[in-house]
Design a protein around this motif. Structure first.
Motif, PDB file in Angstrom:
ATOM      1  N   ILE A 241      98.684  17.151  47.266  1.00 45.05           N
ATOM      2  CA  ILE A 241      98.172  18.384  46.661  1.00 45.05           C
ATOM      3  C   ILE A 241      99.288  19.426  46.560  1.00 45.05           C
ATOM      4  O   ILE A 241      99.454  20.092  45.536  1.00 45.05           O
TER       5      ILE A 241
ATOM      6  N   SER B  42      93.977  25.683  46.248  1.00 44.72           N
ATOM      7  CA  SER B  42      93.957  25.307  44.830  1.00 44.72           C
ATOM      8  C   SER B  42      92.500  25.237  44.392  1.00 44.72           C
ATOM      9  O   SER B  42      91.597  25.501  45.191  1.00 44.72           O
TER      10      SER B  42
ATOM     11  N   SER C 244      97.415  21.881  34.235  1.00 50.31           N
ATOM     12  CA  SER C 244      96.098  22.392  34.609  1.00 50.31           C
ATOM     13  C   SER C 244      95.644  23.425  33.597  1.00 50.31           C
ATOM     14  O   SER C 244      96.417  23.863  32.748  1.00 50.31           O
TER      15      SER C 244
ATOM     16  N   VAL D 121     101.530  18.539  43.718  1.00 45.64           N
ATOM     17  CA  VAL D 121     100.888  18.842  42.432  1.00 45.64           C
ATOM     18  C   VAL D 121     100.998  20.335  42.136  1.00 45.64           C
ATOM     19  O   VAL D 121     101.348  20.739  41.016  1.00 45.64           O
TER      20      VAL D 121
ATOM     21  N   ILE E 205      92.352  20.016  36.348  1.00 44.60           N
ATOM     22  CA  ILE E 205      93.670  19.552  36.765  1.00 44.60           C
ATOM     23  C   ILE E 205      93.841  18.098  36.321  1.00 44.60           C
ATOM     24  O   ILE E 205      92.900  17.314  36.369  1.00 44.60           O
TER      25      ILE E 205
ATOM     26  N   ALA F 148     102.102  17.394  36.846  1.00 41.46           N
ATOM     27  CA  ALA F 148     100.762  17.923  36.618  1.00 41.46           C
ATOM     28  C   ALA F 148     100.655  18.929  35.483  1.00 41.46           C
ATOM     29  O   ALA F 148     101.632  19.573  35.085  1.00 41.46           O
TER      30      ALA F 148
ATOM     31  N   CYS G  42      89.326  16.782  43.732  1.00 39.98           N
ATOM     32  CA  CYS G  42      90.269  15.680  43.547  1.00 39.98           C
ATOM     33  C   CYS G  42      90.773  15.144  44.889  1.00 39.98           C
ATOM     34  O   CYS G  42      91.113  13.962  45.001  1.00 39.98           O
TER      35      CYS G  42
ATOM     36  N   LEU H   7      91.451  20.807  42.194  1.00 43.83           N
ATOM     37  CA  LEU H   7      92.396  19.902  42.850  1.00 43.83           C
ATOM     38  C   LEU H   7      92.063  19.678  44.326  1.00 43.83           C
ATOM     39  O   LEU H   7      91.865  18.548  44.777  1.00 43.83           O
TER      40      LEU H   7
END
Lengths: 375, 375, 375, 375
Positions: free
Chosen positions: C360, C182, C210, C363, C235, C208, C189, C185
């Motif tokens: 993740i 990703s 983005s 998401v 994101i 989510a 993140c 993210l």
């Protein structure tokens, strides 16, 4: 000077605040003369007392009388939120100009109806989101509108207070959906949404989560009997704007340590701004062009102190760094409203009010469907 | 690569810090190879232990041996302040390059003598004011030197800590004049003076006031017997610079709430800077030219985060906003020192150390005469 | 002292950082002795050079050799993210202790498999989320764990940088999903998620949105040919924690003006904290009990400067307000890892790494399904 | 309600500000009724216009008439500083209550005479230092008076603006000693001195340095002819308080980047406060007792947002974090003054005005003698 004959419905705290704002607008700008014609409240005692304190010519307990009074140019609706719809509608139907304290109503459908009706009637229709007139927000709007921040990529915004953190505080209208529509969402976050609407335009869709931190509260102060809290103590939602930007909005009325934390950050391809209403007179601004010089040696967010270059400020103070007040936004609002009745353009009309309520409606639906909802 | 054979005098906390810095400078820059030849301490146990821990080739209890050792290029003096003079002098007389931890000595006269002697000998003479190598201070120096701030009008500086606020803490060398020369002035404020010297140049005269907040302290921890504190807990003085700027400097070691508040503000006709070592990696900078655009709408202090454009930073982190540490200043210092032995220019020589001690001497005289005193 | 024989796979920037951290951990703590046994890189030139620079006993171009080497206790995987899975798995199968730089892999499934395999093997399995060892985060963890903040209601977190704001910067592995999994993210993140996992525990589900701000970039620097960016520049997602808290997480790699803005706010019923890694050494903390005295006269967020009372700090500085560095987190990590091999407890194991990658993964799924997804 | 019949001398900006403040004090408090009896200005046109705008019953060009008018209870002196002495004296001699805008006069001797005369006459004598009524300063006064900060050790204060930074701005009364008495000292620093007097009490002696950064200015806007600036652009001085505290005070009217930087820090043995008027609604407070718990883990300056617990605030806003304005201090002042005429205690009397002017006189002498001067 332009006379504005005012009929006020609601003799409580907000009615007083509106009246003071009209007074101050006259003193500071000298453009318009508010005539305080009539004040209405279903509590006669309150109506009578406030008539004297605020200097209205007469009082009544019948709000419909205010809407029908030929001596009234502007009906000012400052009653509890759940009454707005009926009163505003009646005032519009009587052809009056209308000033409605936020929110326009407690449902998206009602607000849409009122906005359409107002447009059809061609009267001044002003919705009282006072942050719209904050010189700081006007400055940010200007930075965005003139392209100084480039294309807007992202918005983060939250409005947090801890006023309702104490679980011994009793149930009020704020906690009951038929009176409030929603919780922190409508009460606090709506202010952010009005500013977002002004600066960044329409939202496309939203997706929300919420929580009720204190599920029951005393029926009244000191009572052992508990009543259910019906709406969000904390709300958070994702947004997609029509312009392609994405973001997140939040609000909490139980946000330990936050007092009046109305905070937003807008990130554009050419610059960013950060604003916190607790520091009302300062805006953090970053310009990418500062970073393009000397390979970024000197770049950083600028702490801009409000000054007479920012729209509205100069009426209160002659130089930057001197504090203006939250209430000054209301004075600017009262002035803008009276000027609107004299033909000037204004921003915060019922259309904006209905759009904010449309977003709130979509958020509430999203909480139920657990889906993205169109605004 | 350049070999630097080091003889360290003083096997305490500062000796360890110096040694670590030499290590780190080698690892990070790879320009010079420190050879840890000999370590001296009059406490044999300590000397021996630290020889092993720090990796010196041998130890001794006789510091003069270090100064005379033909295998030593650089004598590193890291002993208590009151011993610096004798040791540095002897090392210079033996033709050694010398690194002396700040202060150069505890009197203006001794420091002047050492600076002159070092100049006559033509050796590297480095005084250990570590803030000199802080990338933030280097950045400010650069802004001033290139005229970006215009003519300097005014300097405000203070270095405040509350480490000695507790009256039950016992007397130490810091409180005794024959060991320390002065109180907060020499211990803390001297760091500000070194930075001032680098950035703003020579002072002309000073005028001071001081106070002893805690006049007596226990002879040792827990003791009922009290001993007199001989020097300033708080010092404040006015300064006139040779360049026409004026200012005020202060320091307190009993400054309730301040932990490592090394703070200065420099105001020039074209810009100003504000720096606080507690936020080591950020410098507030204002450029008047920002205010000249749009009638000052967008001007404000910029929060500049240290980044690779600021001298020294890039050796520690590849991008702005990533924190470097206080100790990294010491690493930069060790590198500058070793490079000086290889012929490179350096800033913090004994001349600077003597000037700082000259100012301190004038401040101490001013406290006695209650007059302006020449630096 | 405990010998730790290290086999490093990956002779790039991260391999160097790991090696330096092992060195520093030895110097600062003196608890363990890293033995730099072997370094592997498929680029022989690079392997050979770095063997010398970093002081490894030998080099190889065959990473499997490292995993099989009986003289290696710990396999340190510091290769590009997409290679982690295969290498970690092979090292585990060879019974080695493993240190894997974050992320554990680029898919939730692979990371789950590795965590389970490591648990089955009973070896030390350390995932390199360095923020876990930041004394500031350790302090917040402690405040939450001991109940000082009460019940956690809400978390807001964002990690913003503007390093990739310039559209002329070319495509890198970060923009390609099969190499990175990703965008912002996983890259940025994920650091917030590791800290969230440590402090607030498991998440239940996420939702989510983005955006890709710069949809195409040059194939290489200066090229006119453009290649598609495959993953999130920005994101934002909603979260529900298992403990009932809700929140929002975001990250942007094109966040104009933000340099290393790793920011979070945690609101509990008894207190709140705010932390920003750009001001690494300060934590804002609010205690509701301050507001309960004098009717709230003296309450406010406290600006707590890191000091020796905060876990890990004392190894770097003796007193509060003296800056520690980002890299010191890595030193603490290297020490915790070596101590783990000596039987001590540690936090950031593969289980944690797999949980972060699980979030993740959820998401990423949510971006596709536009639904809430279980973590 | 208490009627206060006002005779205003000076129909300029300050006269308008005073009148507005009386109006607002009536609206907000409802305790007193200002009767706007007569307004005087030697410019008849101005007197007449402002009579109408401000709503005075009549106007005159003879200020002595105001002082003698039996229908006037309170003479409000809002003329240029150099006229205060004569007018205040005459009003006192006529037995009137007097409100004199700051400064009381432009010399220490005249102010002393006025303070003594007022005391002898037994009338209300109010000096218009508006910062005295700032709820933030009232809060700090309270913290000091109740011992929450312990013994005061040290004060640092500065009031900086850059309004006169531009050398093309012409000479005004501010630059001429016979009209202003001094430069930044009397104009700006006097505000700090009034707050210092209220919070920390009398000063013993002072020692000063000053500079004129722009020695000549155009005779009038656009003129090529230059006139000498006679007084301090920048002032800095040391102080000793009678209570043993020491400190430094400064002010600059050419302080690049500073807009309304009224800043002070007070350090006591039990706590410290920091205040900056540019962030009017927040006070930084540190309590040593916070550091005594958990070995200082949780201590730090608290960012206290003004709220209804701070004297004066509640009249403007119902909850903390909502911004009040600079002008609200003037409203509080007008109310305190009218209440004083009704027998209530008040702080900012001519005695305080004379003490501030006494300090200013000592500073001016010190600039000449280059010595410590008694206040």
């Amino acid at each position: 000077m332009n006379n504005v004959r005012i009929g006020l419905i609601g003799a409580g705290w907000m009615g007083k605040a509106h009246t003071t704002a009209f007074h101050n607008a006259k003193m500071i700008f000298g453009d318009d003369v508010p005539i305080f014609e009539v004040i209405a409240d279903n509590n006669e005692e309150q109506a009578k007392t406030m008539q004297e304190v605020l200097g209205y010519n007469r009082y009544t307990t019948d709000w419909k009388e205010v809407c029908a009074d030929p001596n009234v140019d502007l009906v000012d609706v400052a009653t509890p939120n759940c009454m707005h719809y009926e009163m505003v509608k009646y005032a519009l139907e009587n052809g009056k100009h209308v000033f409605c304290e936020k929110p326009l109503s407690i449902s998206a459908e009602q607000s849409r109806e009122l906005a359409d009706l107002a447009a059809a009637k061609g009267v001044v229709n002003y919705c009282g989101f006072s942050n719209i007139m904050n010189p700081a927000n006007a400055y940010v709007r200007d930075l965005v509108a003139t392209g100084k921040l480039g294309r807007i990529m992202r918005v983060h915004a939250t409005y947090d207070q801890d006023m309702l953190l104490d679980p011994s505080l009793p149930i009020t209208w704020r906690h009951i959906n038929k009176l409030a529509g929603s919780g922190a969402l409508g009460d606090l976050c709506s202010h952010l949404l009005s500013v977002s609407q002004m600066i960044c335009g329409d939202m496309e869709e939203v997706n929300a989560v919420s929580s009720i931190v204190i599920p029951e509260r005393p029926k009244f102060a000191g009572s052992d009997e508990l009543q259910k809290v019906e709406n969000d103590d904390v709300i958070t939602f994702l947004v997609k704007y029509k312009n392609g930007a994405i973001g997140d909005f939040s609000s909490s009325r139980v946000s330990t340590g936050r007092k009046n934390y109305f905070y937003y950050e807008i990130q554009g391809t050419e610059g960013s701004v950060v604003y916190n209403l607790e520091r009302m007179c300062e805006v953090q601004v970053y310009f990418k062009e500062d970073a393009d010089k000397d390979s970024g040696r000197d770049c950083g967010f600028r702490t801009v102190l409000l000054n007479p270059q920012h729209e509205g400020f100069k009426w209160f103070q002659p130089a930057g760094g001197i504090a203006i007040a939250f209430d000054d936004m209301k004075t600017l609002q009262a002035h803008a409203l009276m000027q609107a009745m004299n033909g000037k353009e204004y921003i915060c009309d019922f259309e904006m009010g209905a759009k904010v309520d449309g977003i709130i409606g979509a958020v509430v639906r999203s909480l139920q469907t657990r889906q993205w909802e169109k605004c």
